[in-house]
Write a protein that holds these residues in place. Structure first.
Motif, PDB file in Angstrom:
ATOM      1  N   ARG B  38       0.813  -1.223   0.000  1.00  0.00           N
ATOM      2  CA  ARG B  38       0.000   0.000   0.000  1.00  0.00           C
ATOM      3  C   ARG B  38       0.849   1.278   0.000  1.00  0.00           C
ATOM      4  NH1 ARG B  38      -2.683   1.310   4.196  1.00  0.00           N
ATOM      5  NH2 ARG B  38      -4.439   2.332   3.206  1.00  0.00           N
ATOM      6  N   ALA B  40       2.725   4.589  -0.774  1.00  0.00           N
ATOM      7  CA  ALA B  40       2.521   5.737  -1.659  1.00  0.00           C
ATOM      8  C   ALA B  40       3.879   6.342  -2.002  1.00  0.00           C
ATOM      9  CB  ALA B  40       1.635   6.777  -0.979  1.00  0.00           C
ATOM     10  N   GLY B  67      -5.833  10.685  -6.896  1.00  0.00           N
ATOM     11  CA  GLY B  67      -4.639   9.886  -6.638  1.00  0.00           C
ATOM     12  C   GLY B  67      -3.684  10.524  -5.651  1.00  0.00           C
ATOM     13  N   TYR B  69      -2.779  11.571  -1.992  1.00  0.00           N
ATOM     14  CA  TYR B  69      -3.196  11.130  -0.652  1.00  0.00           C
ATOM     15  C   TYR B  69      -2.960  12.197   0.416  1.00  0.00           C
ATOM     16  CZ  TYR B  69      -3.188   6.455  -2.790  1.00  0.00           C
ATOM     17  OH  TYR B  69      -3.433   5.374  -3.594  1.00  0.00           O
ATOM     18  N   ARG B 120      -0.586   8.086  -5.448  1.00  0.00           N
ATOM     19  CA  ARG B 120      -0.652   6.675  -5.822  1.00  0.00           C
ATOM     20  C   ARG B 120       0.525   6.286  -6.712  1.00  0.00           C
ATOM     21  NH1 ARG B 120      -5.720   6.628  -7.826  1.00  0.00           N
ATOM     22  NH2 ARG B 120      -5.031   6.852  -9.971  1.00  0.00           N
ATOM     23  N   THR B 121       0.909   7.175  -7.592  1.00  0.00           N
ATOM     24  CA  THR B 121       2.072   6.903  -8.439  1.00  0.00           C
ATOM     25  C   THR B 121       3.007   8.107  -8.391  1.00  0.00           C
ATOM     26  OG1 THR B 121       1.199   7.919 -10.452  1.00  0.00           O
ATOM     27  CG2 THR B 121       0.590   5.604 -10.052  1.00  0.00           C
TER      28      THR B 121
END
Lengths: 296, 760, 163
Positions: B38, B40, B67, B69, B120-121
């Motif tokens: 999970r 990031a 995306g 966080y 997220r990416t």
């Protein structure tokens, strides 16, 4: 930062041209990618589609014909150029240039065609192509044409290809007898570096091997485009092939150069080096014209 | 103490390094290799300006991007203490560190962090950075150390006043502090001199150039435990920094050091750990922050650029009478340059009766400097050794002979108020004098290529400090070793070798590992060339405790008094217990096999705070070839000589000498931060900040001298830092020898060489 | 954001499929998608060599190759050199010659050395240094790396480990 491009890998020139045409200004050909991918990452260039040319057979071919000269596919890696026996035998300045771009890993990917299309003033393969009389074969929606490499670059990073056009191959004429060529560049480090100044020279000697019948000189990193030192080369014709002539040619080349000063070299340093590197490249070309080797 | 003085069976040998196997197969986990479920990706927004007031930061648009966080800024950090502590060989002030983690009201250099994003990416995080709106009010930058010292210079910190022994100045200044060393009567000393040389020197800011960028991954457990995986020289130091900046209890923070892909002093202070921890807390996910190469150059802790002036006088007989030194060191954006260490090292190898040295710690709009291998010494030694060389030349003396006539000795009062103990400056210089390299003929050349030879004498003081080693005896007689020191140079092997030697076991019996802040005793950072020395002391102490406890176990088995048991750790019977009551013998493994029945687990613990250590002198000989048309300098031959006390694992010691020399060669010839007039760094990449490649350095020769530091059980002195100190000086002196022009700048680029010759 | 690309590649002798963004480099794919972190990201612009892999047997900086370009090609990374029988002779030589310190450049160095020895079994020291110039090492000063490659060459040429 540019992350959102697509990727296609056509296997014919026609398909590549179609993709480039459809993609418009956002479509870019991808050869070795050693410049382009870094430029996209840093936002120096933009693209929404990369058209990978490495799966098109003609673009990866090298053909040497003693009657017709060299046809070098636009996607042939520099290492293959530098290692090719016919190129080594007949086009040593191109071996000098292709053999010094980046390091060994870069040369396995980077292409001579890509070096030309990147159109950097410091591109190491371009001055050799110019002095060897190379022509660029361009394919596009309206068929193909050839232009001299000396007119290919039009500004830093800019070339004369139109939308939908791509470089297919480079054609180099057969070398004339009693000719020799050489490319030298100055860098602080031995490899993995970029030219502060580079000079390519091509000489053709008379039968006595003492006088210059014809000459061409091209310089890198001293102008917005790879620069032809026309005045210096013309001055050499008919002169004795000796260090005095070469020194004068170096001085004339300095008058042609229009360098800038930047983090890689100061303006006075570049101007000074134009003279030194031109003279040394001419010496190298002379020795090769006489059949001597200057490698190692 | 069980000291072996002869017939070592482990120390001095060349076994494979314990960490080498995982590294050659690509499985060793470095900072950027940590990957958690999970997880990031974190990225940091940095200032495009060198000096500006932040009017407004608005992360709203970034927070709204799909995306994303979490976004973090200085508002997420509590106020930090205005307190300075030593970290490795550098220092950290927590208030400044907070401002250097996320800028407060001002940005002070190109690359100064402002905010951080977790997404997220990596791509989304990059996009989000562009959506953080920051409004700046631009201020004039100050980039040159002497301009920064001028009374009318723009101020980085409006409230900063120069500190000195005299107190604190009334008017604010970019000079954070100044100090003076005074010895004898310099004016009288210069009056006695027959020859006086005075020169000014400048050096550019340089970077450690480790290949592995800074990288940290932070994860919060449900119970409030914060775990930070990071590439650092000191896990406990990073824990302190996270503790201070987050205001969070030490016991709730676990710092797990990864393998370290090069540090050289630059990984003592954290840059990405706190942002990762804040982002992880705000996002409820593990967050990994890895710097790009550009970020490493822009915003980690390089070494000071300097301006220096050195004046020295000597008599016709070749005796130095006086020295006057001025050292102005860039601290970067916040105080804390290594000017003090530079002052301690310049001319440390010489007996100088009269001297004055003024040192200045000066803030400029560049990244805050960190430690870099013998911090501060390479710069000042370049200056000092050039003047020494010139004095020798003016006196018509061989440069080595001149140095030997003035060489420092034990007990001699030093410029910094201290004195040398058990040094070997003379032995090092004599080794140069007698070295085949120094005595080999050198064809000088008369054409375009000119050759020359130069030497440089180098000193670094080293360090001791706190270390912890645990040795756990296993039932088969093997030993598991845990050390609190981070292994940055192969030290888990050199520490295990000292444990094995003390225990009288083969190295194959010891399996060494790095611990973390939860598993190991407190250990200071692996810096100051201290680890093999001080952690070695801890290993010997742990091994001695193991042996003492094993005596008791053997006595329990034999049903005798422990005093009746003897253990030998030397010779053919090494690793054997004997009982004087029954003349029986048991091997170490036989006693170990019965630990369960004789009292349970057996552990030796070595916790030390080593307060005395030996400095190390070294020297370099350089042969160069200068192309006088291009200004290019090529190294033909290069030798490193150093007194290391005792080489525990000679291969590692040679590696330190060669590696330090190569960094010194880079510093001398290629490397230096370049800025434009507005303070933008122009060469934040490996193409234009030029590390030497394999083609640029010759096969560096090494000569190891072993004149022991008597207070270490095996005579070890610090090794790792002295090797970088001398090379720029030796190369500069060699360039002079080749072309007859003194060099006042580092790096000695081809353009600078041509300029010095008046060619351009 | 462009659609993801489906890539099939022969990675360290095994057929592997993965999805990546067209702009993701082979290095990112190896490290973040496939979990192979042996290739290191030292500069992300082809100037350090720490990310070296073999692509169809050729030495490549995997930071300068798109993951999509690996489709239908063979890729060998540092993880593909050793097998259960033990270290590859080049890896063994790096251990024996102390051809590493921090170990961060080491995977790239070993891959570069393999690319060299695959095509030139007996390189001189000068040739080794020239070939390896694209791989930066900040710790060793390169001498023990040069020796390790020389030793590996001797071993691979059947001259025994002592060569």
């Amino acid at each position: 930062m540019n992350f959102s491009y697509g990727y296609r890998a056509p296997d014919t020139i026609a398909e590549a041209v179609r993709l480039l045409q459809e993609g418009g200004s956002g479509a870019r050909p991808l050869a070795g990618g050693t410049d382009l991918l870094v430029q996209l990452r840093h936002g120096i260039r933009q693209a929404d589609l990369l058209v990978d040319l490495k799966r098109i057979p003609e673009l990866s071919a090298v053909r040497y014909d003693p009657a017709d000269g060299l046809t070098l596919g636009a996607a042939v890696p520099c290492a293959d150029v530098a290692d090719h026996p016919d190129i080594r035998a007949h086009y040593p300045a191109l071996v000098d240039g292709a053999g010094i771009i980046g390091g060994s890993a870069i040369r396995q990917r980077a292409t001579v065609g890509g070096n030309l299309c990147n159109a950097s003033p410091s591109g190491d393969a371009i001055p050799p192509l110019i002095v060897l009389g190379a022509e660029a074969e361009i394919a596009g929606p309206n068929g193909s044409c050839r232009v001299p490499v000396s007119s290919f670059c039009v500004g830093p990073g800019l070339h004369l290809l139109d939308q939908g056009e791509m470089l297919v191959a480079l054609h180099l004429p057969i070398p004339s007898p009693r000719s020799g060529s050489c490319y030298l560049r100055f860098t602080p480090r031995g490899e993995m570096d970029i030219a502060v100044v580079g000079a390519a020279a091509w000489l053709q000697l008379d039968e006595s091997l003492s006088y210059i019948e014809d000459a061409r000189i091209a310089l890198s990193a001293v102008a917005p485009v790879p620069l032809v030192a026309e005045t210096a080369a013309t001055w050499l014709i008919g002169r004795p092939a000796d260090s005095e002539s070469f020194a004068q040619a170096g001085r004339l080349a300095q008058e042609t150069a229009r360098p800038i000063g930047d983090v890689r070299g100061t303006l006075p340093q570049r101007l000074h080096l134009v003279g030194v590197m031109t003279r040394r490249a001419l010496q190298g070309a002379l020795r090769r014209a006489k059949g001597e080797t200057i490698d190692g | 103490m069980i000291t072996k003085t002869a017939e070592h069976t482990v120390i001095g040998t060349r076994p494979p390094r314990a960490d080498a196997f995982e590294k050659v197969v690509g499985k060793a986990v470095f900072g950027p290799d940590v990957n958690l479920p999970r997880m990031a990706y974190g990225r940091i927004l940095r200032s495009p300006h060198a000096h500006a007031r932040i009017v407004r930061i608005d992360p709203t648009r970034a927070e709204a991007l799909d995306g994303v966080y979490a976004v973090a800024t200085a508002a997420d950090l509590p106020e930090a203490a205005d307190r300075t502590e030593r970290v490795g060989e550098g220092n950290v002030n927590y208030k400044y560190m907070r401002d250097n983690t996320f800028a407060g009201d001002k940005v002070l250099y190109h690359g100064h962090p402002i905010a951080a994003v977790a997404a997220r990416t990596l791509q989304i995080a990059e996009q989000a950075l562009e959506l953080i709106d920051v409004e700046y009010e631009l201020l004039d930058p100050v980039l040159d150390v002497r301009q920064a010292m001028a009374a009318d210079a723009p101020l980085l910190h409006e409230g900063m006043h120069t500190r000195s022994l005299a107190g604190t100045a009334d008017t604010p200044s970019n000079v954070a502090s100044q100090f003076q060393f005074l010895q004898g009567d310099p004016e009288q000393g210069f009056a006695q001199a027959d020859v006086v040389v005075e020169r000014a020197f400048e050096t550019a800011m340089v970077h450690q150039g480790y290949i592995e960028p800074h990288a940290a991954t932070a994860a919060w457990d449900a119970d409030g435990t914060l775990t930070v995986y990071t590439t650092t020289q000191g896990a406990f130091d990073i824990r302190s920094q996270v503790h201070e900046l987050l205001g969070y209890p030490l016991s709730k923070i676990i710092v797990v050091p990864t393998e370290v892909g090069g540090a050289f002093g630059g990984k003592n202070v954290g840059y990405v750990e706190v942002p990762a921890a804040v982002l992880a807390r705000k996002s409820g996910r593990p967050v990994r922050v890895v710097m790009t190469r550009e970020e490493v150059f822009l915003a980690s802790g390089p070494s000071s650029g300097t301006w220096m002036r050195v004046k020295m006088g000597a008599t016709r007989e070749g005796r130095i009478t006086a020295a006057e030194v001025e050292l102005c060191y860039e601290a970067g954006a916040y105080p804390g340059s290594p000017v003090g260490a530079g002052a301690n090292c310049i001319l440390a190898g010489y007996d100088i009766p009269n001297a004055r040295l003024d040192g200045y710690d000066v803030v400029v709009n560049k990244p805050r400097v960190g430690a870099y291998r013998a911090p501060g010494a390479t710069q000042s030694t370049f200056a000092g050794e050039a003047v020494i060389d010139e004095l020798a030349e003016k006196l018509g003396l061989d440069p080595v002979e001149f140095r030997l006539r003035n060489i420092a000795t034990n007990g001699m009062p030093r410029l910094n108020g201290g004195f040398h103990e058990h040094i070997a400056a003379r032995e090092v210089m004599e080794a140069v004098r007698d070295h085949p390299h120094y005595n080999a003929p050198l064809e000088r050349g008369t054409g375009i290529l000119r050759r020359g030879r130069g030497v440089g004498l180098a000193y670094w003081g080293n360090w001791g400090a706190r270390s912890s080693v645990t040795l756990e005896v296993n039932a088969d007689g093997t030993v598991s070793m845990l050390m609190g020191s981070v292994d940055i140079t192969g030290t888990r092997t050199s520490i295990a070798m000292q444990a094995a030697e003390t225990l009288g076991l083969s190295l194959a019996h010891i399996n060494p590992a790095m611990g973390n802040t939860q598993t190991s005793g407190y250990s200071d950072a692996s810096g100051g060339s201290r680890t093999t020395m001080a952690t070695g002391v801890a290993a010997v102490k742990a091994a001695e405790e193991v042996i003492a406890k094993m005596h008791e176990r053997a006595a329990a088995i034999w049903v005798c008094e422990p005093e009746q048991v003897a253990y030998t750790n030397i010779g053919p019977d090494a690793g054997t217990f004997t009982c004087s009551r029954n003349d029986e013998t048991m091997t170490f493994a036989e006693v170990a096999a019965k630990l369960g029945g004789t009292g349970g687990a057996l552990r030796g613990q070595g916790d030390v705070n080593v307060r005395r250590w030996g400095g190390a002198f070294g020297a370099n000989i350089a042969d160069v070839e200068v192309d006088i048309e291009t200004g290019s300098v090529r190294l033909l031959r290069f030798t490193a000589v150093q007194n290391v006390g005792k080489a525990i694992r000679p291969g590692q010691v040679e590696g330190q000498l060669r590696g330090g020399a190569t960094q010194g060669i880079g510093w001398g010839l290629y490397e230096g931060y370049a800025y434009d007039g507005q303070g933008h760094m122009l060469n934040a990449n490996f193409l234009d900040y030029k590390l030497p490649t394999a083609l640029d350095v010759p096969a560096i020769e090494t000569e190891i001298l072993e004149i022991p530091w008597p207070e270490h059980p095996f005579g070890v002195r610090g090794v790792g830092e002295t090797p970088i100190v001398g090379p720029p000086a030796a190369i500069a002196n060699a360039v002079y020898d080749a072309i007859g022009v003194r060099q006042g700048f580092l790096p000695m680029t081809p353009a600078r060489i041509l300029e010095s010759m008046g060619i351009i | 954001m462009a659609d993801k690309v489906h890539v099939t590649t022969l990675l360290n002798g095994e057929s592997v499929e993965f999805l990546c963004a067209p702009s993701q480099t082979l290095l990112e794919c190896l490290r973040d998608i496939l979990g192979l972190t042996g290739a290191k990201n030292g500069c992300n612009d082809g100037n350090c060599g720490a990310c070296s892999v073999l692509l169809d047997g050729r030495l490549a900086n995997s930071c300068l190759v798109l993951g999509a370009e690996a489709d239908g090609r063979t890729v060998i990374t540092i993880e593909g050199l050793a097998d259960w029988a033990g270290l590859h002779p080049i890896q063994q030589s790096f251990v024996e010659e102390d051809g590493l310190q921090c170990g961060c450049c080491t995977p790239g160095m070993i891959i570069a050395a393999k690319a060299l020895l695959d095509r030139e079994p007996n390189p001189s020291d000068g040739r080794i240094r020239e070939w390896m110039a694209g791989n930066l090492c900040r710790c060793t000063g390169y001498e023990t790396i040069t020796r390790a490659v020389r030793r590996a060459a001797a071993h691979l040429n059947g001259e025994g480990a002592e060569g």
